[in-house]
Scaffold this active site. Sequence first.
Site, short mmCIF file in Angstrom:
data_model
loop_
_atom_site.label_atom_id
_atom_site.label_comp_id
_atom_site.label_asym_id
_atom_site.label_seq_id
_atom_site.Cartn_x
_atom_site.Cartn_y
_atom_site.Cartn_z
CB THR A 297 -0.85 -0.04 1.29
OG1 THR A 297 -1.74 -1.13 1.17
CG2 THR A 297 -1.60 1.22 1.57
N GLY B 87 -0.38 -2.67 6.03
CA GLY B 87 -0.23 -3.97 6.69
C GLY B 87 -1.49 -4.78 6.56
N1 ASP Z 1 -3.54 -2.45 4.48
C1 ASP Z 1 -3.85 -2.93 3.17
C2 ASP Z 1 -5.13 -3.72 3.24
O1 ASP Z 1 -5.29 -4.50 4.16
C3 ASP Z 1 -2.78 -3.80 2.58
C4 ASP Z 1 -1.38 -3.24 2.61
O2 ASP Z 1 -1.06 -2.35 3.37
O3 ASP Z 1 -0.57 -3.71 1.82
O4 ASP Z 1 -5.94 -3.61 2.35
#
Ligand code: ASP
Length: 346
Positions: A209, A261
Amino acid sequence: MNIATHTHWLPLTLALAALMVPGETARSADSHAVTLVIHGGAGTILREQMTPERDAAIRAALTQALNAGYKVLQDGGTSMDAVEAAVCVLEDSPLFNAGRGSVFTSEGKNEMDAAVMDGASRKAGAVASVQGIKNPVRAARKVMDQTSHVMLVGDGAVNFAREQGLQFEDSAYFFTQERWDELKRTQEKEKEIQKEYGSMAFPHTHLGTVGAVALDKHGNLAAATSTGGLTNKRWGRVGDSPLIGAGTYADNATCAVSCTGRGEVFIRSAAAHEVSALMRYQQLSVEKAAQRVVHEELVKLGGEGTGGLIALDRRGRFAMECNTPGMYRGYIAADGKAHTFLYRDE
Ligand code: ASP
């Protein structure tokens, strides 16, 4: 202090600002040295798995995003415009799990989520499960600026983005071989786990992300987060990124936060708001609040390896904290130079 925390003090010219108490809102214009902090996702980012070319490409993209956002701030623009500009650069890069480089759902689609929040007004905008929008962060901004709502989802959000004249791309634009291979690998792994344990485990190692937090010369904070979510997600799953208080939050009285995350853990711990609450109610510094959330609150619910966050306060102090082996991240502050980091121990 954890080595993954980077604290930056503004120069002495801002000593006066450092004396101000959280919650104070009256500021004279131009009293703030501008600061921008970004992330490009947390996860199993290991030196031994990184090629020098990829390392350089990621740092170059982070630097480009920092410079784009910093230019807005230097020209006297708002922190909201700066986070939007920085996140757009990251969304346009195939290297990150947002916009162009978004991961695939179990059906081989790209469903994206994004949010923005303005620390001065605490106005916010978000979109979830949108397809085809080139820069979902721009759609989130439009929700904040052009509607009386905070979050739009699915087809409704897509129709709104079209009405607003935002740019769309076809599925070929969002296709990256790397993400496709990742989907296939994840699906195989999931089958193995189901056979062995009979459970619906979600194997998930690499995140990605993107997000940004900024302080402008007027002393206003803003946050933005954008993501493709989790590889192989299904059933219209939405993570923390577009949820105000979970993956994104900004309040001039405390800080601006963007998380990355395993979204479910960030939602259940209201992670971004928790950083702000620890500053507001326990008078913790931004670094201490970020450390507490990442290494205690998230760990309680999800264990080590759940992710990380960036957080910035009105004095220009910030934290870039993760409990994963790495988090793509960087900042640009008084010296005007972009500083980038990939591994936790950097
Ligand atoms: N936090 C994001 C989600 O759970 C994923 C990520 O941070 O890569 O959609």
